[in-house]
Structures are given as structure tokens and as C-alpha cells.
Design a protein around this motif. Structure first.
Motif, mmCIF file in Angstrom:
data_model
loop_
_atom_site.group_PDB
_atom_site.id
_atom_site.type_symbol
_atom_site.label_atom_id
_atom_site.label_comp_id
_atom_site.label_asym_id
_atom_site.label_seq_id
_atom_site.Cartn_x
_atom_site.Cartn_y
_atom_site.Cartn_z
ATOM 1 N N ASP A 41 0.909 -1.171 0.124
ATOM 2 C CA ASP A 41 -0.029 -0.017 0.001
ATOM 3 C C ASP A 41 1.045 1.239 0.157
ATOM 4 O O ASP A 41 0.404 2.225 0.198
ATOM 5 C CB ASP A 41 -0.913 0.126 1.182
ATOM 6 C CG ASP A 41 -0.288 0.088 2.623
ATOM 7 O OD1 ASP A 41 0.985 -0.185 2.563
ATOM 8 O OD2 ASP A 41 -0.801 0.329 3.429
ATOM 9 N N THR A 42 1.973 1.119 -0.305
ATOM 10 C CA THR A 42 3.046 2.258 -0.354
ATOM 11 C C THR A 42 2.691 3.418 -1.209
ATOM 12 O O THR A 42 2.591 4.500 -0.759
ATOM 13 C CB THR A 42 4.611 1.672 -0.829
ATOM 14 O OG1 THR A 42 4.799 0.915 0.270
ATOM 15 C CG2 THR A 42 5.493 3.001 -0.642
ATOM 16 N N VAL A 43 2.318 3.269 -2.241
ATOM 17 C CA VAL A 43 2.023 4.128 -3.390
ATOM 18 C C VAL A 43 0.615 4.774 -2.817
ATOM 19 O O VAL A 43 0.362 6.293 -2.735
ATOM 20 C CB VAL A 43 1.605 3.634 -4.677
ATOM 21 C CG1 VAL A 43 1.076 4.687 -5.639
ATOM 22 C CG2 VAL A 43 2.973 3.297 -5.438
ATOM 23 N N GLU A 44 -0.222 4.199 -2.315
ATOM 24 C CA GLU A 44 -1.517 4.943 -1.777
ATOM 25 C C GLU A 44 -1.144 5.822 -0.557
ATOM 26 O O GLU A 44 -1.641 6.835 -0.398
ATOM 27 C CB GLU A 44 -2.566 3.690 -1.229
ATOM 28 C CG GLU A 44 -4.070 3.932 -0.668
ATOM 29 C CD GLU A 44 -4.726 2.996 -0.357
ATOM 30 O OE1 GLU A 44 -5.640 3.376 0.537
ATOM 31 O OE2 GLU A 44 -4.759 1.893 -0.824
ATOM 32 N N ARG A 45 -0.341 5.092 0.437
ATOM 33 C CA ARG A 45 0.110 5.979 1.702
ATOM 34 C C ARG A 45 0.684 7.171 1.107
ATOM 35 O O ARG A 45 0.663 8.177 1.582
ATOM 36 C CB ARG A 45 0.881 5.110 2.552
ATOM 37 C CG ARG A 45 0.018 4.020 3.377
ATOM 38 C CD ARG A 45 1.074 3.349 4.352
ATOM 39 N NE ARG A 45 1.725 2.469 3.812
ATOM 40 C CZ ARG A 45 3.327 2.544 3.871
ATOM 41 N NH1 ARG A 45 3.694 3.284 4.357
ATOM 42 N NH2 ARG A 45 3.995 1.870 2.994
ATOM 43 N N VAL A 46 1.505 7.066 0.248
ATOM 44 C CA VAL A 46 2.450 8.288 -0.145
ATOM 45 C C VAL A 46 1.472 9.382 -0.988
ATOM 46 O O VAL A 46 1.743 10.586 -0.760
ATOM 47 C CB VAL A 46 3.728 7.951 -1.317
ATOM 48 C CG1 VAL A 46 4.425 8.938 -1.419
ATOM 49 C CG2 VAL A 46 4.420 7.049 -0.104
ATOM 50 N N THR A 47 0.661 8.952 -1.833
ATOM 51 C CA THR A 47 -0.021 9.771 -2.774
ATOM 52 C C THR A 47 -1.474 10.120 -2.304
ATOM 53 O O THR A 47 -2.086 10.944 -2.444
ATOM 54 C CB THR A 47 -0.053 9.373 -4.196
ATOM 55 O OG1 THR A 47 -1.054 7.876 -4.048
ATOM 56 C CG2 THR A 47 1.269 8.869 -4.750
ATOM 57 N N GLY A 48 -1.858 9.269 -1.218
ATOM 58 C CA GLY A 48 -3.130 9.353 -0.899
ATOM 59 C C GLY A 48 -4.289 9.023 -1.799
ATOM 60 O O GLY A 48 -5.474 9.186 -1.592
ATOM 61 N N ARG A 49 -3.978 8.455 -3.027
ATOM 62 C CA ARG A 49 -4.872 8.189 -4.052
ATOM 63 C C ARG A 49 -5.220 6.622 -3.940
ATOM 64 O O ARG A 49 -4.330 5.729 -3.899
ATOM 65 C CB ARG A 49 -4.284 8.287 -5.487
ATOM 66 C CG ARG A 49 -4.025 9.736 -5.716
ATOM 67 C CD ARG A 49 -3.408 10.202 -6.941
ATOM 68 N NE ARG A 49 -4.218 9.401 -8.277
ATOM 69 C CZ ARG A 49 -5.212 10.047 -8.873
ATOM 70 N NH1 ARG A 49 -5.516 11.180 -8.519
ATOM 71 N NH2 ARG A 49 -5.718 9.458 -9.722
ATOM 72 N N ASP A 85 -7.867 5.022 -6.092
ATOM 73 C CA ASP A 85 -8.405 4.583 -7.181
ATOM 74 C C ASP A 85 -7.687 3.909 -8.427
ATOM 75 O O ASP A 85 -8.202 3.310 -9.191
ATOM 76 C CB ASP A 85 -9.180 6.044 -8.017
ATOM 77 C CG ASP A 85 -8.305 6.957 -8.556
ATOM 78 O OD1 ASP A 85 -6.885 6.760 -8.369
ATOM 79 O OD2 ASP A 85 -8.554 7.854 -8.978
ATOM 80 N N GLY A 86 -6.118 3.982 -8.069
ATOM 81 C CA GLY A 86 -5.095 3.153 -8.974
ATOM 82 C C GLY A 86 -5.108 4.098 -10.266
ATOM 83 O O GLY A 86 -4.444 3.365 -11.136
ATOM 84 N N ALA A 87 -5.868 5.048 -10.726
ATOM 85 C CA ALA A 87 -5.488 5.718 -12.117
ATOM 86 C C ALA A 87 -4.424 6.568 -11.813
ATOM 87 O O ALA A 87 -4.425 7.448 -10.862
ATOM 88 C CB ALA A 87 -6.730 6.415 -12.220
ATOM 89 N N PRO A 88 -3.334 6.391 -12.958
ATOM 90 C CA PRO A 88 -2.251 7.191 -12.568
ATOM 91 C C PRO A 88 -2.489 8.758 -13.204
ATOM 92 O O PRO A 88 -3.527 8.898 -13.973
ATOM 93 C CB PRO A 88 -1.463 6.429 -13.747
ATOM 94 C CG PRO A 88 -2.339 6.167 -14.645
ATOM 95 C CD PRO A 88 -3.570 5.334 -13.851
ATOM 96 N N ARG A 89 -1.800 9.449 -12.613
ATOM 97 C CA ARG A 89 -2.163 10.975 -12.922
ATOM 98 C C ARG A 89 -1.227 11.120 -14.265
ATOM 99 O O ARG A 89 -0.232 10.542 -14.203
ATOM 100 C CB ARG A 89 -1.566 11.883 -11.889
ATOM 101 C CG ARG A 89 -2.456 11.916 -10.602
ATOM 102 C CD ARG A 89 -1.913 13.167 -9.911
ATOM 103 N NE ARG A 89 -3.018 13.376 -8.699
ATOM 104 C CZ ARG A 89 -2.956 14.215 -7.836
ATOM 105 N NH1 ARG A 89 -1.654 14.585 -7.548
ATOM 106 N NH2 ARG A 89 -3.702 14.597 -7.351
ATOM 107 N N ARG A 90 -1.659 12.091 -14.900
ATOM 108 C CA ARG A 90 -0.957 12.588 -16.030
ATOM 109 C C ARG A 90 0.563 13.395 -15.664
ATOM 110 O O ARG A 90 0.094 14.132 -15.047
ATOM 111 C CB ARG A 90 -1.570 13.268 -17.259
ATOM 112 C CG ARG A 90 -0.877 13.737 -18.514
ATOM 113 C CD ARG A 90 -1.716 14.561 -19.163
ATOM 114 N NE ARG A 90 -0.594 15.020 -20.023
ATOM 115 C CZ ARG A 90 -0.753 15.391 -21.245
ATOM 116 N NH1 ARG A 90 -2.087 15.088 -21.918
ATOM 117 N NH2 ARG A 90 0.031 15.817 -22.040
ATOM 118 N N ALA A 91 1.472 12.736 -16.209
ATOM 119 C CA ALA A 91 2.804 13.298 -15.961
ATOM 120 C C ALA A 91 2.880 14.710 -16.558
ATOM 121 O O ALA A 91 2.559 14.727 -17.552
ATOM 122 C CB ALA A 91 3.947 12.448 -16.033
ATOM 123 N N GLY A 92 3.556 15.587 -15.851
ATOM 124 C CA GLY A 92 3.952 16.904 -16.515
ATOM 125 C C GLY A 92 4.911 16.674 -17.712
ATOM 126 O O GLY A 92 5.515 15.434 -17.674
#
Length: 85
Positions: free
Chosen positions: A56-64, A66-73
Motif C-alpha cells: 500500500d506504499t503508493v496509496e500511503r504516499v499519494t493518498g490516491r 483509485d489506481g488511476a495514474p495521474r498524467r505526468a507533466g
């Protein structure tokens, strides 16, 4: 599984799966056989699921959740200190 193929310049490149013995023998062409068995064994363990786990590391770090990646800059500079836009 069908091997993946591509070209690098004019040379064909084919990626296919090797079994333990095939990988060990290929590595042993340049390494002692006893040592070549180590990475071949690791590869086999991974193929059998030894590293198949999630956290659950990504969820804990990002707070997301939904599993959907954000569009990178998009970075428009080659500078190592550039920022995303």
C-alpha cells in the motif's frame, strides 16, 4: 509465449523465455557454472511468483486509492535540474 522481436539498426533482436538450464548454460559461457546457477535460480523463482506482491506504499504516499495514474507533466529541458510543466 511467442517471442518478442524488433530490430536494432539492421540487426534483428528477439526476446524469448529461457528455462533454468538454458539460462544457466548461457551465463556459464562467461561465468563459472556454479555462479551462473545463482542468477538463473533467481530468475526461475521470480517467474514462479517469488516477487509477485503488492503493497500500500503508493496509496500511503499519494493518498490516491483509485489506481488511476495521474498524467505526468512534460519536461521541455534536458537539464538535470529542470522542472515539470
Amino acid at each position: 509465449m511467442k517471442p518478442l522481436s524488433a530490430t536494432a539498426g539492421s540487426r534483428p533482436v528477439i526476446h524469448g523465455s529461457l528455462g533454468f538450464d538454458q539460462l544457466r548454460d548461457r551465463l556459464a559461457a562467461g561465468l563459472p557454472e556454479e555462479f551462473a546457477a545463482l542468477p538463473a535460480g533467481l530468475d526461475l523463482s521470480i517467474a514462479e511468483g517469488a516477487e509477485d506482491r503488492t503493497t500500500d506504499t503508493v496509496e500511503r504516499v499519494t493518498g490516491r486509492t483509485d489506481g488511476a495514474p495521474r498524467r505526468a507533466g512534460r519536461c521541455t529541458s534536458r537539464s538535470p535540474n529542470a522542472t515539470l510543466r
